[in-house]
Design a protein around this motif. Sequence first.
Motif, PDB file in Angstrom:
ATOM      1  N   THR A 155       0.804  -1.263   0.087  1.00 22.37           N
ATOM      2  CA  THR A 155      -0.046  -0.023  -0.045  1.00 22.37           C
ATOM      3  C   THR A 155       0.871   1.450   0.013  1.00 22.37           C
ATOM      4  OG1 THR A 155      -0.068   0.075   2.502  1.00 22.37           O
ATOM      5  CG2 THR A 155      -1.905  -1.266   1.071  1.00 22.37           C
ATOM      6  N   HIS A 156       0.668   2.250  -0.719  1.00 24.09           N
ATOM      7  CA  HIS A 156       0.968   3.757  -0.539  1.00 24.09           C
ATOM      8  C   HIS A 156      -0.265   4.428  -0.121  1.00 24.09           C
ATOM      9  CE1 HIS A 156       4.994   2.615  -2.721  1.00 24.09           C
ATOM     10  NE2 HIS A 156       4.051   1.498  -3.188  1.00 24.09           N
ATOM     11  N   ASP A 157       0.100   5.321   0.533  1.00 19.94           N
ATOM     12  CA  ASP A 157      -1.012   6.337   0.974  1.00 19.94           C
ATOM     13  C   ASP A 157      -0.345   7.766   1.354  1.00 19.94           C
ATOM     14  OD1 ASP A 157      -2.962   7.698   2.340  1.00 19.94           O
ATOM     15  OD2 ASP A 157      -3.453   6.246   3.884  1.00 19.94           O
ATOM     16  N   LEU A 158      -0.777   8.991   0.361  1.00 14.33           N
ATOM     17  CA  LEU A 158      -0.304   9.905   0.544  1.00 14.33           C
ATOM     18  C   LEU A 158      -1.638  10.878   0.963  1.00 14.33           C
ATOM     19  CD1 LEU A 158       2.265  11.859  -0.204  1.00 14.33           C
ATOM     20  CD2 LEU A 158       1.207  12.334  -2.472  1.00 14.33           C
ATOM     21  N   ARG A 159      -1.177  11.975   1.821  1.00 15.50           N
ATOM     22  CA  ARG A 159      -2.255  12.946   2.205  1.00 15.50           C
ATOM     23  C   ARG A 159      -1.691  14.312   2.508  1.00 15.50           C
ATOM     24  NH1 ARG A 159      -5.559   9.212   6.734  1.00 15.50           N
ATOM     25  NH2 ARG A 159      -4.978   7.125   6.010  1.00 15.50           N
ATOM     26  N   LEU A 160      -2.744  15.200   2.142  1.00 15.82           N
ATOM     27  CA  LEU A 160      -2.370  16.650   2.266  1.00 15.82           C
ATOM     28  C   LEU A 160      -3.516  17.048   3.320  1.00 15.82           C
ATOM     29  CD1 LEU A 160      -0.464  18.795   1.377  1.00 15.82           C
ATOM     30  CD2 LEU A 160      -2.060  19.685  -0.260  1.00 15.82           C
ATOM     31  N   ILE A 161      -3.038  17.592   4.468  1.00 21.56           N
ATOM     32  CA  ILE A 161      -3.896  17.923   5.560  1.00 21.56           C
ATOM     33  C   ILE A 161      -3.698  19.342   5.962  1.00 21.56           C
ATOM     34  CG2 ILE A 161      -4.611  17.358   7.875  1.00 21.56           C
ATOM     35  CD1 ILE A 161      -2.824  14.700   7.706  1.00 21.56           C
ATOM     36  N   TYR A 162      -4.763  20.023   5.815  1.00 23.43           N
ATOM     37  CA  TYR A 162      -4.826  21.542   6.160  1.00 23.43           C
ATOM     38  C   TYR A 162      -5.811  21.470   7.577  1.00 23.43           C
ATOM     39  CZ  TYR A 162      -6.289  26.499   6.249  1.00 23.43           C
ATOM     40  OH  TYR A 162      -6.366  27.567   6.807  1.00 23.43           O
ATOM     41  N   SER A 163      -5.389  22.216   8.349  1.00 20.49           N
ATOM     42  CA  SER A 163      -6.249  22.092   9.737  1.00 20.49           C
ATOM     43  C   SER A 163      -6.050  23.388  10.677  1.00 20.49           C
ATOM     44  CB  SER A 163      -5.443  20.952  10.758  1.00 20.49           C
ATOM     45  OG  SER A 163      -6.126  20.877  11.989  1.00 20.49           O
ATOM     46  N   THR A 164      -7.008  24.181  10.911  1.00 21.63           N
ATOM     47  CA  THR A 164      -7.051  24.916  11.609  1.00 21.63           C
ATOM     48  C   THR A 164      -8.110  24.982  12.792  1.00 21.63           C
ATOM     49  OG1 THR A 164      -8.925  26.238  10.431  1.00 21.63           O
ATOM     50  CG2 THR A 164      -6.755  26.729   9.826  1.00 21.63           C
ATOM     51  N   PRO A 165      -8.278  25.805  13.957  1.00 21.49           N
ATOM     52  CA  PRO A 165      -9.571  25.347  14.674  1.00 21.49           C
ATOM     53  C   PRO A 165     -10.823  25.483  14.246  1.00 21.49           C
ATOM     54  CG  PRO A 165      -7.658  27.176  15.479  1.00 21.49           C
ATOM     55  CD  PRO A 165      -7.645  26.818  14.293  1.00 21.49           C
TER      56      PRO A 165
END
Length: 674
Positions: A458-468
């Motif tokens: 498996t290959h898993d690539l994520r781009l995560i944007y997080s603010t309150p």
Amino acid sequence: MKRLFFMPLLAAMIAVHAQDIKEGEMLHEVTVKGSKVVQRVDGQTIYPTRQQLESSPNGYSLLSKLTLPHLRIDPVMHTITALSNLGSVQVRINDIVASKEDLLSLDMKAIQQIDYIDNPGVRYGEGIAYVINIIVKRPVSGYDIGADLTNTLTAVNGDETVYGKFNYGKSEFGVNYSLDYRNFKGSEYEETATYELESGTAYNVLRQQLEGQNKNLDQKIQLTYSLSDSNYVFQSKLSARRDIQPNRLFSRFEGYEDLSSSRTSSPVLDLYFHHDFGAHQSLTANAVGTYIKTDSHAEHNEGGSYAYDVTGKTYSLWTEAVYENRLKPFTLSLGTQYGQKYINNAYSGDADASNAMRSSMFYFFGQLKGRLGKLAYMGGLGVSSRYYRQGQWNDRFLLFRPKMTLAYPLARSLKIKYDFEVSQHVSQIALVSDVSIKQNAMETLVGNPEITPNRVTTHDLRLIYSTPRIMSELQGYWRLNANCNMEKYYRTDGHFYQTQTNADNECSFFYIQSENRWEAIPEHLSLTLYGGIYRFFNFTDTYRHTYTAFNGGASAEAYLGKWTLTAYADNGWNFMEGEHRGHQAAAWYLTASYQLKNITLSLYAQHPLCSNPLSHQTEVLSRYIHKEVSQHSRDLGNMLTFNLTWHLSSGRKYRDIQRTMNHRDTETGILQGK
């Protein structure tokens, strides 16, 4: 998805409620004090809000409000379903596997945080795709008693639980009793099948259910005792489950009937010990013994009488030991698991067979988790040895599981994460048995003891944007199953056989999915929206199948003082595996809860405005068989369920954490028909 008309309505209700609040109070309520979600290398840590905790009568209700990615949590049926084909879901309380009864009796005041691990390390063994770890404080005094009573108003369905926990000195005593019942009679099953005979002619069959029933009545009791201090915890749990009446599945078709019934009893003893050595080191040990006794009967009478009985006994022992050293640059985890299992299933009647199987498992893992500057990492290796013995078949497999996860912040609120893993998939015990079961006049299900584990990459690539207030994730995932266990149909003398094989097979899929959560009015209104495109590939020497699907959903949670309103909808899970193209039915429901001092009243409306919702749909695309199957349930249509939760505690003081356990064995190894 078309039923999401209620989301604008909820937003309007929140706006009206907000106008009624004085301006000064409004500013105080919406002040964002910090993010409730902290991203981790293996998932995220969630700190539930006061409103979420106070408005949740039990653990299922709380988890459903968190809208965890890739999961469907049904607070009425008390189920947690993975909306994917990646593996199973494991729920833990303080890192120990929890039961349904543990979640129903969960003390909301003791919850500190929830770790949602959607990228489990080698610590959790094989086949686990998602882990929910609820961290709670350990009570040191007082008592906690309560009841969770769930009853459907429009159908015969209920789940009743009463519990009590009492602390005296360093000891805690607990008892939990639950009664579960169901009697659904509104199922509608329809199957159209075309069989290609050796002569080249097509034989068409319509199987349409005229009457059906799904009935169960079972009970469970569990007794717990724990002894704890500031640096150690010992806990024991003795639980027993038994069907008061046999679980019954009945279907009447034109000219014949299908019937299956089974009664199971299963005592389980679970012993757990945890010890902290100073501030950095700890040792955990767990041992679970399980016994399962099953008596079942089945009939598949299309084309003539066909009936068989199964008497099954299963004995299993599972043990685990984990050492952890929390050093400054990284955390080192070392552990081992060992299991023994013996299955003896005797088939009598038309499926005359004796299936005795012994299996053992030894698993060792090592894992490092830490940070190099801004780069967070987690890497580990698991090695397992598996042994099977069944009649003349005797196999031993050595399996390796390397895994590496990297996470790096691109900006203050933006992070990229990549995961790589190679693992081995092991088939269910029932599928490797040398037993054959007739499904209908034309088909027979055949076990294959020669199936071997297959490699999964498996290959898993994520781009995560997080603010309150905003959390957005874009994920790309690819999985390749080499020589995987896949369906195979063959025909002999006008009859068709379904089995599994993993010779020169390749099964893979990839998807691109986005998950988004918005705190529209902090602590008053939260909105979630997710969706993705999935592409499936199933190739063998006899067929090549591909399929593209969209899977998505949305939810909303509104908090209006003592009232809590939630809404959820998804389009199910569309997938293709082997020669089956399946559709896990869509779900949509509304919930209204009212909080009194010690009582919470909740009303759940499932599948509103639909009298006969789809519960299951699949299509078989074999070169020899083409089959379309659908099943609807009137009991699930416009379903109204009432829940009453009563909770009373006194003298409760908390310290550290409490660990509860429930690692139990449920696999009987019995091969069953549909």
